[in-house]
Design an enzyme around this catalytic site. Structure first.
Site, short mmCIF file in Angstrom:
data_model
loop_
_atom_site.label_atom_id
_atom_site.label_comp_id
_atom_site.label_asym_id
_atom_site.label_seq_id
_atom_site.Cartn_x
_atom_site.Cartn_y
_atom_site.Cartn_z
N LYS A 32 0.93 -1.21 0.09
CA LYS A 32 0.08 0.09 0.15
C LYS A 32 0.94 1.26 -0.04
CE LYS A 32 -4.25 1.65 2.30
NZ LYS A 32 -4.86 1.62 1.12
C1 LIG Z 1 -6.31 0.43 -4.10
C2 LIG Z 1 -7.17 -0.34 -2.76
N1 LIG Z 1 -7.70 -1.53 -3.01
C3 LIG Z 1 -8.29 -2.12 -1.91
C4 LIG Z 1 -8.44 -1.55 -0.90
C5 LIG Z 1 -9.25 -2.09 0.31
O1 LIG Z 1 -8.53 -2.61 1.40
P1 LIG Z 1 -8.94 -2.78 2.86
O2 LIG Z 1 -9.06 -1.63 3.51
O3 LIG Z 1 -7.75 -3.39 3.53
O4 LIG Z 1 -10.17 -3.70 2.86
C6 LIG Z 1 -7.91 -0.32 -0.71
C7 LIG Z 1 -7.96 0.42 0.68
N2 LIG Z 1 -8.31 2.17 0.54
C8 LIG Z 1 -7.96 2.73 1.82
C9 LIG Z 1 -7.44 4.11 1.45
C10 LIG Z 1 -8.68 4.96 1.02
C11 LIG Z 1 -8.35 6.50 0.61
O5 LIG Z 1 -8.97 7.32 -0.12
O6 LIG Z 1 -7.22 6.77 1.15
C12 LIG Z 1 -9.18 2.61 2.71
O7 LIG Z 1 -10.20 2.15 2.62
O8 LIG Z 1 -8.88 3.31 3.83
C13 LIG Z 1 -7.13 0.42 -1.63
O9 LIG Z 1 -6.67 1.65 -1.38
#
Ligand SMILES: Cc1[nH+]cc(COP(=O)(O)O)c(CN[C@@H](CCC(=O)O)C(=O)O)c1O
Length: 305
Positions: free
Chosen positions: A158
């Site tokens: 991330k």
């Molecule tokens: C690209 C991406 N894909 C999938 C996910 C889902 O991952 P999880 O949160 O572990 O279920 C997130 C989280 N996106 C984070 C950032 C959002 C932002 O605008 O900054 C979040 O949901 O916190 C992503 O950034």
């Protein structure tokens, strides 16, 4: 975001919100080489509880490992930092942003390896894609931007810099009147949203893309557990955009997005064009779990105390 009261954990100390600053020649500000997480705490009958804190901290450290960033704080210190910012800011529920970044030791594409900083901030953040979106679903557009090839950047990290791709996709979709973007991978198969994983429901089965160029979402993992307890068959496979068009239901998952139904993709109505019955049940179970109402998942909640 900068001008508010409160406290931010910064390199092991709680500093006043407005004083949590960095120099304009900070390496990560120029090159995007940093890692971050999105974590939520929810209000429960026993007070605020952080959802899957250990998993988020593990992913932050894993992201840093993948990129070769040496965060000078361990798992316990990072977890304790989350607890400190909830308590110090008197938050009942919140969204956390832990982020590790290279400082201003030097510029150039060779990172200043021994100059890594860590912050943990927390603030109240409601429905990421809108309360109405949670209820009735959102309108999504397939992006003209592809998700990264797995060897262009590290998709399981991330990483701050990965989000230029997400921002380009999201701004294109919202500028064109949609709520969010769906990104395809370089082969044209569905990858994920700009900040979410994606699921489909078709003929009673649950589908989600193979991870490949998508982030390994913790909410995605939670939905897999919910699906198993519901007896839903889960199929992880390459998914085409027209399989989304033809689905009975679709939804995004993410810490920020939670469980957000998708009612349209590229102006094709999905199913009945609303939050479907399987999505509704998964969403109901999800919110019961994060709010501490399902004792089977108590191990996923860290009570702030
Ligand atoms: C690209 C991406 N894909 C999938 C996910 C889902 O991952 P999880 O949160 O572990 O279920 C997130 C989280 N996106 C984070 C950032 C959002 C932002 O605008 O900054 C979040 O949901 O916190 C992503 O950034």
């Amino acid at each position: 975001m900068a001008d508010r009261d409160g406290w931010i954990w910064y390199d092991g100390k709680l500093v006043p919100w407005r004083e949590a600053t960095t120099h304009v020649l900070t390496h990560t500000l120029h090159y995007g080489m940093g890692v971050f997480e999105g974590v939520r705490a929810y209000e429960t009958a026993k007070g605020p509880a952080i959802f899957r804190l250990a998993d988020h901290t593990d992913r932050l450290l894993r992201s840093a490992h993948i990129l070769g960033i040496d965060i000078p704080f361990g798992r316990d210190a990072i977890n304790d930092a989350h607890l400190a910012v909830v308590r110090e800011n008197g938050l009942k529920s919140c969204y956390f942003r832990p982020m590790a970044f290279y400082g201003s030791g030097k510029l150039g594409v060779a990172p200043p390896a021994n100059d890594v900083h860590l912050i943990v901030a927390a603030w109240p953040w409601g429905a990421y894609l809108g309360e109405e979106g949670l209820e009735t679903g959102i309108r999504v557009k397939t992006s003209s931007f592809a998700r990264h090839h797995v060897n262009v950047t590290m998709c399981k990290a991330k990483a701050n810099g990965n989000y230029m791709n997400s921002i380009l996709a999201n701004q294109e979709a919202t500028r064109d009147g949609y709520d969010e973007a769906l990104l395809l991978d370089v082969d044209g198969f569905v990858a994920e949203g700009s900040g979410e994983n994606v699921f489909l429901v078709r003929r009673g089965k649950l589908y989600t893309p193979d991870l490949t160029s998508a982030l390994e979402g913790i909410t995605r993992d939670t939905v897999l557990a919910i699906a198993a307890e519901m007896g839903l068959e889960l199929v992880e496979k390459r998914i085409t955009r027209d399989e989304v068009y033809s689905a009975d239901e679709a939804f995004f998952t993410g810490t920020a997005a939670e469980i957000t139904p998708i009612r349209e993709l590229d102006n094709r109505v999905i199913g009945a064009g609303s939050r479907g019955p399987v999505t509704t049940e998964i969403q109901r179970r999800y919110f019961a779990i994060v709010k501490g109402e399902d004792a089977r998942y108590a191990h996923w909640l860290t009570l702030v105390g």
